[in-house]
Design a protein around this motif. Structure first.
Motif, mmCIF file in Angstrom:
data_model
loop_
_atom_site.group_PDB
_atom_site.id
_atom_site.type_symbol
_atom_site.label_atom_id
_atom_site.label_comp_id
_atom_site.label_asym_id
_atom_site.label_seq_id
_atom_site.Cartn_x
_atom_site.Cartn_y
_atom_site.Cartn_z
ATOM 1 N N GLY A 140 0.823 -1.209 0.000
ATOM 2 C CA GLY A 140 0.000 0.000 0.000
ATOM 3 C C GLY A 140 0.855 1.256 0.000
ATOM 4 O O GLY A 140 0.539 2.244 -0.669
ATOM 5 N N ALA A 141 1.959 1.213 0.738
ATOM 6 C CA ALA A 141 2.869 2.362 0.760
ATOM 7 C C ALA A 141 3.504 2.580 -0.610
ATOM 8 O O ALA A 141 3.662 3.715 -1.061
ATOM 9 C CB ALA A 141 3.947 2.152 1.820
ATOM 10 N N LEU A 142 3.864 1.496 -1.280
ATOM 11 C CA LEU A 142 4.456 1.627 -2.616
ATOM 12 C C LEU A 142 3.468 2.205 -3.619
ATOM 13 O O LEU A 142 3.822 3.078 -4.417
ATOM 14 C CB LEU A 142 4.964 0.272 -3.112
ATOM 15 N N VAL A 143 2.219 1.740 -3.573
ATOM 16 C CA VAL A 143 1.196 2.263 -4.490
ATOM 17 C C VAL A 143 0.954 3.745 -4.210
ATOM 18 O O VAL A 143 0.906 4.568 -5.141
ATOM 19 C CB VAL A 143 -0.116 1.461 -4.367
ATOM 20 N N THR A 144 0.819 4.099 -2.927
ATOM 21 C CA THR A 144 0.605 5.498 -2.554
ATOM 22 C C THR A 144 1.772 6.371 -2.992
ATOM 23 O O THR A 144 1.585 7.472 -3.527
ATOM 24 C CB THR A 144 0.408 5.608 -1.030
ATOM 25 N N THR A 145 2.997 5.875 -2.778
ATOM 26 C CA THR A 145 4.184 6.628 -3.177
ATOM 27 C C THR A 145 4.239 6.806 -4.689
ATOM 28 O O THR A 145 4.550 7.893 -5.186
ATOM 29 C CB THR A 145 5.461 5.918 -2.680
ATOM 30 N N PHE A 146 3.926 5.762 -5.430
ATOM 31 C CA PHE A 146 3.934 5.846 -6.896
ATOM 32 C C PHE A 146 2.961 6.921 -7.377
ATOM 33 O O PHE A 146 3.318 7.775 -8.191
ATOM 34 C CB PHE A 146 3.573 4.485 -7.503
ATOM 35 N N ILE A 147 1.747 6.886 -6.854
ATOM 36 C CA ILE A 147 0.743 7.882 -7.247
ATOM 37 C C ILE A 147 1.189 9.281 -6.816
ATOM 38 O O ILE A 147 1.091 10.248 -7.586
ATOM 39 C CB ILE A 147 -0.637 7.529 -6.656
ATOM 40 N N GLY A 148 1.693 9.396 -5.579
ATOM 41 C CA GLY A 148 2.147 10.688 -5.081
ATOM 42 C C GLY A 148 3.265 11.275 -5.921
ATOM 43 O O GLY A 148 3.257 12.462 -6.241
ATOM 44 N N TYR A 149 4.234 10.438 -6.298
ATOM 45 C CA TYR A 149 5.334 10.938 -7.130
ATOM 46 C C TYR A 149 4.821 11.408 -8.483
ATOM 47 O O TYR A 149 5.278 12.428 -9.006
ATOM 48 C CB TYR A 149 6.404 9.851 -7.318
ATOM 49 N N LYS A 150 3.889 10.667 -9.069
ATOM 50 C CA LYS A 150 3.330 11.083 -10.364
ATOM 51 C C LYS A 150 2.612 12.433 -10.246
ATOM 52 O O LYS A 150 2.752 13.285 -11.119
ATOM 53 C CB LYS A 150 2.363 10.017 -10.909
ATOM 54 N N LEU A 151 1.861 12.613 -9.178
ATOM 55 C CA LEU A 151 1.140 13.874 -8.995
ATOM 56 C C LEU A 151 2.091 15.030 -8.691
ATOM 57 O O LEU A 151 1.981 16.107 -9.283
ATOM 58 C CB LEU A 151 0.118 13.744 -7.867
ATOM 59 N N VAL A 152 3.033 14.799 -7.775
ATOM 60 C CA VAL A 152 3.930 15.868 -7.350
ATOM 61 C C VAL A 152 4.885 16.259 -8.465
ATOM 62 O O VAL A 152 5.048 17.440 -8.782
ATOM 63 C CB VAL A 152 4.706 15.459 -6.078
ATOM 64 N N PHE A 153 5.539 15.276 -9.072
ATOM 65 C CA PHE A 153 6.525 15.606 -10.098
ATOM 66 C C PHE A 153 5.888 15.933 -11.450
ATOM 67 O O PHE A 153 6.586 16.306 -12.386
ATOM 68 C CB PHE A 153 7.563 14.493 -10.243
ATOM 69 N N GLY A 154 4.576 15.844 -11.519
ATOM 70 C CA GLY A 154 3.873 16.314 -12.699
ATOM 71 C C GLY A 154 3.726 17.832 -12.701
ATOM 72 O O GLY A 154 3.404 18.440 -13.717
ATOM 73 N N ARG A 155 3.986 18.437 -11.556
ATOM 74 C CA ARG A 155 3.922 19.898 -11.422
ATOM 75 C C ARG A 155 5.242 20.501 -11.880
ATOM 76 O O ARG A 155 6.274 19.860 -11.875
ATOM 77 C CB ARG A 155 3.665 20.287 -9.969
ATOM 78 N N SER A 156 5.226 21.760 -12.217
ATOM 79 C CA SER A 156 6.460 22.428 -12.638
ATOM 80 C C SER A 156 7.336 22.795 -11.441
ATOM 81 O O SER A 156 8.554 22.891 -11.567
ATOM 82 C CB SER A 156 6.140 23.682 -13.455
ATOM 83 N N ALA A 157 6.725 23.013 -10.266
ATOM 84 C CA ALA A 157 7.475 23.364 -9.060
ATOM 85 C C ALA A 157 6.643 22.960 -7.842
ATOM 86 O O ALA A 157 5.421 22.845 -7.921
ATOM 87 C CB ALA A 157 7.763 24.857 -9.025
ATOM 88 N N PRO A 158 7.290 22.775 -6.701
ATOM 89 C CA PRO A 158 6.532 22.485 -5.481
ATOM 90 C C PRO A 158 5.673 23.675 -5.055
ATOM 91 O O PRO A 158 5.898 24.801 -5.512
ATOM 92 C CB PRO A 158 7.622 22.216 -4.429
ATOM 93 N N ILE A 159 4.737 23.450 -4.176
ATOM 94 C CA ILE A 159 3.842 24.513 -3.732
ATOM 95 C C ILE A 159 4.548 25.485 -2.790
ATOM 96 O O ILE A 159 4.394 26.697 -2.912
ATOM 97 C CB ILE A 159 2.592 23.912 -3.044
ATOM 98 N N PHE A 160 5.351 24.970 -1.850
ATOM 99 C CA PHE A 160 5.944 25.813 -0.820
ATOM 100 C C PHE A 160 7.435 26.082 -1.008
ATOM 101 O O PHE A 160 8.056 26.691 -0.152
ATOM 102 C CB PHE A 160 5.724 25.193 0.564
ATOM 103 N N GLU A 161 8.022 25.625 -2.067
ATOM 104 C CA GLU A 161 9.452 25.820 -2.322
ATOM 105 C C GLU A 161 9.647 26.219 -3.775
ATOM 106 O O GLU A 161 8.805 25.903 -4.630
ATOM 107 C CB GLU A 161 10.245 24.533 -2.054
ATOM 108 N N PRO A 162 10.759 26.872 -4.108
ATOM 109 C CA PRO A 162 10.975 27.256 -5.504
ATOM 110 C C PRO A 162 11.346 26.083 -6.414
ATOM 111 O O PRO A 162 11.008 26.075 -7.588
ATOM 112 C CB PRO A 162 12.124 28.264 -5.432
ATOM 113 N N ASP A 163 12.049 25.060 -5.856
ATOM 114 C CA ASP A 163 12.494 23.915 -6.653
ATOM 115 C C ASP A 163 12.307 22.631 -5.869
ATOM 116 O O ASP A 163 12.247 22.640 -4.637
ATOM 117 C CB ASP A 163 13.992 24.046 -7.008
#
Length: 145
Positions: free
Chosen positions: A48-71
């Motif tokens: 379950g942690a691996l599936v959650t991490t996989f989805i999270g990485y796809k969502l997060v790294f699909g963005r151009s930048a993080p929400i609270f940091e510049p890079d």
């Protein structure tokens, strides 16, 4: 806002650790005891942690930048060396002996059990010892410019 997000992430992590049984060293040790009282339920927790991490990485790294940091802060060193293997071995041995991993022990500190406090103290001592050893073995920098 960053503080609230950090708190919520920690809260969700701690609740997940508690619900999954990862804060219970007996459950973790039974997972490693494949010839005795083996408890395979942690395979599902890890899956379950691996599936959650996989989805999270796809969502997060699909963005151009993080929400609270510049890079994004992503490690670039992919070298498998003695330091990585040794650290992994010490981590695994400690997890197998104590039944706690650092991620499971930190939320379990709230239980006040002496075993968790002792493990966390040993964890901090190990981190400080590793930093000290690294400072002795690191190449010396000179101020020649």
């Amino acid at each position: 806002m960053r503080l609230i997000a950090t708190y919520l992430i920690g809260l969700i992590f701690g609740v997940g650790i508690s619900i999954s049984g990862m804060a219970n060293p007996a459950k973790v040790l039974n997972f490693f005891d494949i010839v005795g009282t083996w408890d395979p339920s942690l395979i599902f927790v890890m899956g379950g942690a691996l599936v959650t991490t996989f989805i999270g990485y796809k969502l997060v790294f699909g963005r151009s930048a993080p929400i609270f940091e510049p890079d994004f802060q992503v490690p670039v060193n992919r070298t498998i060396d003695a330091r990585l293997i040794g650290g992994s071995a010490v981590f695994g041995i400690g997890w197998g002996i104590a039944g706690f991993c650092p991620g499971g022990a930190l939320p379990a500190l709230g239980t006040g059990r002496w075993e968790v406090v002792a493990f966390t103290a040993a964890l901090v001592a190990g981190i400080l010892l590793a930093k000290f050893i690294q400072s002795l073995t690191a190449p010396r920098r000179t101020n020649a410019a």
